[in-house]
Write an enzyme that holds these catalytic residues in place. Structure first.
Site, PDB file in Angstrom:
ATOM      1  N   GLY A  33       0.817  -1.204   0.000  1.00 12.02           N
ATOM      2  CA  GLY A  33       0.000   0.000   0.000  1.00 12.02           C
ATOM      3  C   GLY A  33       0.849   1.251   0.000  1.00 12.02           C
ATOM      4  O   GLY A  33       2.081   1.202  -0.057  1.00 12.02           O
ATOM      5  N   GLY A  87       0.899   5.121   1.976  1.00 13.42           N
ATOM      6  CA  GLY A  87       0.350   6.061   2.929  1.00 13.42           C
ATOM      7  C   GLY A  87       0.525   7.482   2.434  1.00 13.42           C
ATOM      8  O   GLY A  87       0.972   7.715   1.304  1.00 13.42           O
ATOM      9  N   PHE A 128       2.672   9.736   3.295  1.00 16.75           N
ATOM     10  CA  PHE A 128       4.053  10.166   3.097  1.00 16.75           C
ATOM     11  C   PHE A 128       5.017   9.046   2.715  1.00 16.75           C
ATOM     12  O   PHE A 128       6.225   9.272   2.676  1.00 16.75           O
ATOM     13  CB  PHE A 128       4.564  10.861   4.373  1.00 16.75           C
ATOM     14  N   GLY A 129       4.531   7.861   2.457  1.00 13.80           N
ATOM     15  CA  GLY A 129       5.463   6.800   2.087  1.00 13.80           C
ATOM     16  C   GLY A 129       4.765   5.510   1.720  1.00 13.80           C
ATOM     17  O   GLY A 129       3.562   5.343   1.943  1.00 13.80           O
ATOM     18  N   VAL A 186       4.054   1.383   1.902  1.00 13.86           N
ATOM     19  CA  VAL A 186       3.910   0.407   2.979  1.00 13.86           C
ATOM     20  C   VAL A 186       4.263  -0.967   2.436  1.00 13.86           C
ATOM     21  O   VAL A 186       3.734  -1.394   1.412  1.00 13.86           O
ATOM     22  CB  VAL A 186       2.467   0.401   3.545  1.00 13.86           C
ATOM     23  N   LYS A 220       5.749   1.169   7.184  1.00 14.16           N
ATOM     24  CA  LYS A 220       5.719   2.345   6.320  1.00 14.16           C
ATOM     25  C   LYS A 220       7.134   2.905   6.251  1.00 14.16           C
ATOM     26  O   LYS A 220       7.766   3.142   7.288  1.00 14.16           O
ATOM     27  CB  LYS A 220       4.760   3.405   6.858  1.00 14.16           C
ATOM     28  N   ASP A 243      -8.677  12.048   7.199  1.00 14.98           N
ATOM     29  CA  ASP A 243      -8.572  11.297   5.942  1.00 14.98           C
ATOM     30  C   ASP A 243      -9.247   9.937   6.084  1.00 14.98           C
ATOM     31  O   ASP A 243      -8.699   8.899   5.685  1.00 14.98           O
ATOM     32  CB  ASP A 243      -7.115  11.127   5.519  1.00 14.98           C
TER      33      ASP A 243
END
Length: 288
Positions: free
Chosen positions: A28, A30, A32-33, A35, A52, A146
């Site tokens: 996945g 996120g 800012f980065g 996963v 992450k 979010d």
């Protein structure tokens, strides 16, 4: 295969040696980065984690250092059965590794796309866990900002784990007791007061709206407002043109569920549902 090492804590090992972690696949992304899924052998037992990975050299990180720092602070602070549990956060010169529990059944967005909308009893069981998680955050004066199907993960027991605190914020600044909030989130789950320029918004009511959007998606497999253009989305929001309230859903979704979604997707913030009202709603209590 990439590897890394983490120092064990009392819950992962009784010895002082580092634990070698093997990164296997990307599962996945996120705020800012990316996963990744990783495995580690602890006391002869193979354990799976999600991690992450934030590249500190990336422009995304450099432009959002304060938000990233806030995500780490919030991730360490929270502890609730329906929030993703962080195991360890390690900062290296070039990367930040945020190890967390792995949710085998993926996210709610992919689940609904694959199997279709939930029957109402199952939807209520899962949605009540989302409500409990957000109520816990709000009690800590934290807003998620979010909430969307992709951020609602499901573990191997099919229990909810709300994830990704990348846009989360403390609702009041500790020094000024106020906070000027920026526009953020995922457009299809953002309320009109955030989508349109104004003097600010209440981040907790933002979360209520987004939860209404998630419940709508759980019951229909559709986002509540189906016009992709921002101005037309806002027009639909303000007029109450919610997909679930259209005639095609009158026979498939109960009136109490439709009323709850309508109350959560109320464009007037002063009339919008609040957590206690959601918990006491006819749909939530009938299905309990």
């Amino acid at each position: 295969m990439e590897t890394a090492s983490i120092e064990p804590n009392r819950t992962t090992a009784s010895h002082k040696a580092k634990i070698k972690v093997f990164f296997e696949k990307t599962i996945g992304k996120g705020t800012f980065g990316q996963v990744k899924y990783c495995v580690a052998k602890v006391n002869n037992e193979t354990i799976g984690f999600a991690v992450k990975i934030i590249d500190k050299k990336s422009s995304v990180y450099q432009c959002n250092i304060s938000a990233m720092s806030r995500e780490i602070i919030i991730s360490k602070k929270v502890n609730h059965p329906s929030l993703i549990k962080f195991i360890k956060i390690i900062t290296h010169p070039n990367y930040i590794y945020m190890y967390m529990e792995y949710c085998k059944n993926g996210d709610m967005g992919k689940t609904v796309k694959k199997y279709g909308p939930y029957v109402e009893r199952d939807a209520q069981f899962l949605f009540s866990q989302i409500v409990a998680a957000i109520e816990y955050l709000h009690d800590l004066d934290i807003a998620h900002r979010d909430i969307k199907p992709e951020n609602v993960l499901l573990n191997h027991r099919n229990e909810v784990k709300v994830a990704d605190f990348g846009l989360s914020v403390f609702c009041r600044d500790s020094t000024s007791n106020t906070r000027q909030l920026s526009r953020c989130g995922t457009r299809m789950f953002m309320p009109p007061e955030v989508l349109t320029p104004n003097n600010g918004y209440n981040a907790k009511f933002f979360d209520i709206w987004s939860m209404g959007g998630v419940l709508h998606y759980m019951l229909t497999g559709q986002v509540p407002f189906d016009d992709g253009h921002t101005k037309r989305i806002v027009a639909q929001q303000v007029s109450g043109d919610i997909v679930l309230l259209r005639p095609m859903y009158k026979r498939t979704v109960s009136s109490s569920a439709r009323r709850l979604v309508r109350h959560m997707l109320e464009p007037d913030v002063l009339k919008r549902a609040h957590i206690e009202g959601i918990k006491r709603s006819k749909w939530m209590t009938l299905m309990a």
